[in-house]
Design a protein around this motif. Sequence first.
Motif, PDB file in Angstrom:
ATOM      1  N   MET A 192       0.798  -1.200  -0.125  1.00  0.00           N
ATOM      2  CA  MET A 192       0.010   0.125  -0.142  1.00  0.00           C
ATOM      3  C   MET A 192       0.833   1.176  -0.010  1.00  0.00           C
ATOM      4  O   MET A 192       2.060   1.256   0.818  1.00  0.00           O
ATOM      5  N   ILE A 193       0.531   2.053  -0.719  1.00  0.00           N
ATOM      6  CA  ILE A 193       1.178   3.531  -1.020  1.00  0.00           C
ATOM      7  C   ILE A 193       0.535   4.738  -0.480  1.00  0.00           C
ATOM      8  O   ILE A 193      -0.536   4.704  -0.978  1.00  0.00           O
ATOM      9  N   ILE A 194       0.843   5.477   0.429  1.00  0.00           N
ATOM     10  CA  ILE A 194       0.143   6.468   0.881  1.00  0.00           C
ATOM     11  C   ILE A 194       0.849   7.696   0.220  1.00  0.00           C
ATOM     12  O   ILE A 194       2.222   7.970   0.909  1.00  0.00           O
ATOM     13  N   LEU A 195       0.382   8.644  -0.259  1.00  0.00           N
ATOM     14  CA  LEU A 195       0.794  10.010  -0.804  1.00  0.00           C
ATOM     15  C   LEU A 195       0.236  10.996  -0.092  1.00  0.00           C
ATOM     16  O   LEU A 195      -1.185  11.150  -0.054  1.00  0.00           O
ATOM     17  N   ILE A 196       1.053  11.704   0.503  1.00  0.00           N
ATOM     18  CA  ILE A 196       0.824  12.939   1.047  1.00  0.00           C
ATOM     19  C   ILE A 196       1.368  14.163   0.503  1.00  0.00           C
ATOM     20  O   ILE A 196       2.523  14.228   0.609  1.00  0.00           O
ATOM     21  N   GLY A 197       0.632  15.069  -0.249  1.00  0.00           N
ATOM     22  CA  GLY A 197       0.937  16.175  -0.913  1.00  0.00           C
ATOM     23  C   GLY A 197       0.444  17.541  -0.180  1.00  0.00           C
ATOM     24  O   GLY A 197      -0.478  17.480   0.535  1.00  0.00           O
ATOM     25  N   GLY A 198       1.277  18.745  -0.573  1.00  0.00           N
ATOM     26  CA  GLY A 198       0.655  19.918  -0.096  1.00  0.00           C
ATOM     27  C   GLY A 198       1.729  20.690  -0.427  1.00  0.00           C
ATOM     28  O   GLY A 198       2.825  20.601  -0.523  1.00  0.00           O
ATOM     29  N   SER A 199       1.633  22.068  -0.161  1.00  0.00           N
ATOM     30  CA  SER A 199       2.530  22.991  -0.177  1.00  0.00           C
ATOM     31  C   SER A 199       3.238  23.206   1.001  1.00  0.00           C
ATOM     32  O   SER A 199       3.153  22.472   1.950  1.00  0.00           O
ATOM     33  N   THR A 200       4.455  23.981   1.042  1.00  0.00           N
ATOM     34  CA  THR A 200       5.254  24.063   1.998  1.00  0.00           C
ATOM     35  C   THR A 200       4.334  24.404   3.259  1.00  0.00           C
ATOM     36  O   THR A 200       3.487  25.166   3.362  1.00  0.00           O
ATOM     37  N   HIS A 201       4.784  24.025   4.537  1.00  0.00           N
ATOM     38  CA  HIS A 201       4.241  24.342   5.755  1.00  0.00           C
ATOM     39  C   HIS A 201       2.732  23.731   5.834  1.00  0.00           C
ATOM     40  O   HIS A 201       2.073  24.286   6.901  1.00  0.00           O
ATOM     41  N   ALA A 202       2.481  22.644   5.090  1.00  0.00           N
ATOM     42  CA  ALA A 202       1.190  22.421   5.437  1.00  0.00           C
ATOM     43  C   ALA A 202       0.895  21.180   6.342  1.00  0.00           C
ATOM     44  O   ALA A 202      -0.182  21.003   6.778  1.00  0.00           O
ATOM     45  N   GLY A 203       1.995  20.590   7.055  1.00  0.00           N
ATOM     46  CA  GLY A 203       1.790  19.556   7.956  1.00  0.00           C
ATOM     47  C   GLY A 203       1.936  18.288   7.179  1.00  0.00           C
ATOM     48  O   GLY A 203       1.655  17.222   8.066  1.00  0.00           O
ATOM     49  N   LYS A 204       2.610  17.986   6.275  1.00  0.00           N
ATOM     50  CA  LYS A 204       2.776  16.840   5.432  1.00  0.00           C
ATOM     51  C   LYS A 204       3.780  15.891   6.326  1.00  0.00           C
ATOM     52  O   LYS A 204       3.477  14.685   6.435  1.00  0.00           O
ATOM     53  N   THR A 205       4.878  16.413   6.707  1.00  0.00           N
ATOM     54  CA  THR A 205       5.736  15.619   7.451  1.00  0.00           C
ATOM     55  C   THR A 205       5.479  14.838   8.646  1.00  0.00           C
ATOM     56  O   THR A 205       5.435  14.018   9.154  1.00  0.00           O
ATOM     57  N   LEU A 206       4.688  15.988   9.248  1.00  0.00           N
ATOM     58  CA  LEU A 206       3.793  15.610  10.710  1.00  0.00           C
ATOM     59  C   LEU A 206       2.889  14.491  10.442  1.00  0.00           C
ATOM     60  O   LEU A 206       2.937  13.455  11.001  1.00  0.00           O
ATOM     61  N   MET A 207       2.122  14.588   9.450  1.00  0.00           N
ATOM     62  CA  MET A 207       1.096  13.526   9.004  1.00  0.00           C
ATOM     63  C   MET A 207       1.728  12.221   8.940  1.00  0.00           C
ATOM     64  O   MET A 207       1.428  11.184   9.088  1.00  0.00           O
ATOM     65  N   ALA A 208       3.011  12.296   8.047  1.00  0.00           N
ATOM     66  CA  ALA A 208       3.484  11.223   7.383  1.00  0.00           C
ATOM     67  C   ALA A 208       4.238  10.359   9.098  1.00  0.00           C
ATOM     68  O   ALA A 208       4.338   9.242   8.787  1.00  0.00           O
ATOM     69  N   GLN A 209       4.801  11.188   9.825  1.00  0.00           N
ATOM     70  CA  GLN A 209       5.326  10.529  10.928  1.00  0.00           C
ATOM     71  C   GLN A 209       4.198   9.941  11.961  1.00  0.00           C
ATOM     72  O   GLN A 209       4.393   8.693  12.282  1.00  0.00           O
ATOM     73  N   ASN A 210       3.064  10.724  11.989  1.00  0.00           N
ATOM     74  CA  ASN A 210       1.806  10.111  12.686  1.00  0.00           C
ATOM     75  C   ASN A 210       1.334   8.596  12.129  1.00  0.00           C
ATOM     76  O   ASN A 210       0.993   7.901  12.911  1.00  0.00           O
ATOM     77  N   LEU A 211       1.236   8.713  10.712  1.00  0.00           N
ATOM     78  CA  LEU A 211       0.809   7.700   9.963  1.00  0.00           C
ATOM     79  C   LEU A 211       1.920   6.419  10.014  1.00  0.00           C
ATOM     80  O   LEU A 211       1.450   5.347  10.293  1.00  0.00           O
ATOM     81  N   MET A 212       3.178   6.739  10.150  1.00  0.00           N
ATOM     82  CA  MET A 212       4.319   5.870  10.196  1.00  0.00           C
ATOM     83  C   MET A 212       3.929   5.066  11.552  1.00  0.00           C
ATOM     84  O   MET A 212       4.266   3.924  11.691  1.00  0.00           O
ATOM     85  N   GLU A 213       3.782   5.842  12.674  1.00  0.00           N
ATOM     86  CA  GLU A 213       3.754   5.466  13.971  1.00  0.00           C
ATOM     87  C   GLU A 213       2.563   4.611  14.228  1.00  0.00           C
ATOM     88  O   GLU A 213       2.321   3.548  14.740  1.00  0.00           O
ATOM     89  N   LYS A 214       1.308   5.084  13.513  1.00  0.00           N
ATOM     90  CA  LYS A 214       0.210   4.366  13.553  1.00  0.00           C
ATOM     91  C   LYS A 214       0.161   2.730  12.616  1.00  0.00           C
ATOM     92  O   LYS A 214      -0.256   1.956  13.292  1.00  0.00           O
ATOM     93  N   TYR A 215       0.401   2.877  11.708  1.00  0.00           N
ATOM     94  CA  TYR A 215       0.485   1.770  10.565  1.00  0.00           C
ATOM     95  C   TYR A 215       1.827   1.053  10.518  1.00  0.00           C
ATOM     96  O   TYR A 215       2.011  -0.080  10.120  1.00  0.00           O
TER      97      TYR A 215
END
Length: 188
Positions: free
Chosen positions: A1-24
């Motif tokens: 499964m591939i999860i792609l998180i996009g957005g402009s700078t400062h949108a919170g993409k890295t924080l979301m990826a970190q949270n999803l990494m920890e959860k899944y």
Amino acid sequence: MIILIGGSTHAGKTLMAQNLMEKYRIPYTSLDHIKMGLCRSSIRCGFTPLDSDERISQSLWGVIKGIADTCSENGQNIILEGCYLPPEKTAALKGDIIIMYIILSAGYIKDNLPLIIKHENDIEKRRICGDFSVEELMRDNEELEKKCRTFALPFVRIEHCYADEITQAYRYIDCMYSRLSSARKSDG
């Protein structure tokens, strides 16, 4: 499964990826790391860190698609996050892929700029933080939202309260993750 998180700078993409990494328990890769790895290598990658996001996106797309295709073919999971996920390209991807874009509204940016800047290093501790103008940030988010709508891609639009509104994105990803996981189990 591939999860792609996009957005402009400062949108919170890295924080979301970190949270999803920890959860899944799925590894994530920042597209900024791939960009900088290529720029710092002896490989002629065709861009510099100072080039526009658009130029970098076009140059990186083959690598991003190659990672997604390889993970999909091998039944591996990965989260890719960054501002280098052009909607016109991600819309054409096939397979077990979850896509989510984070959009900051112009009003949110105007009303919360000090908060946005305060949280720019929540995950990565960059020595040099992104240099951006408010007008550019608003324009980039507006253009990204138009592209997401054009290509019918899922996004969450942050307008008032980031913490409350970002939960819509997490709920969507949870729902899609459960659905795709169930389909994988029944196929396997």
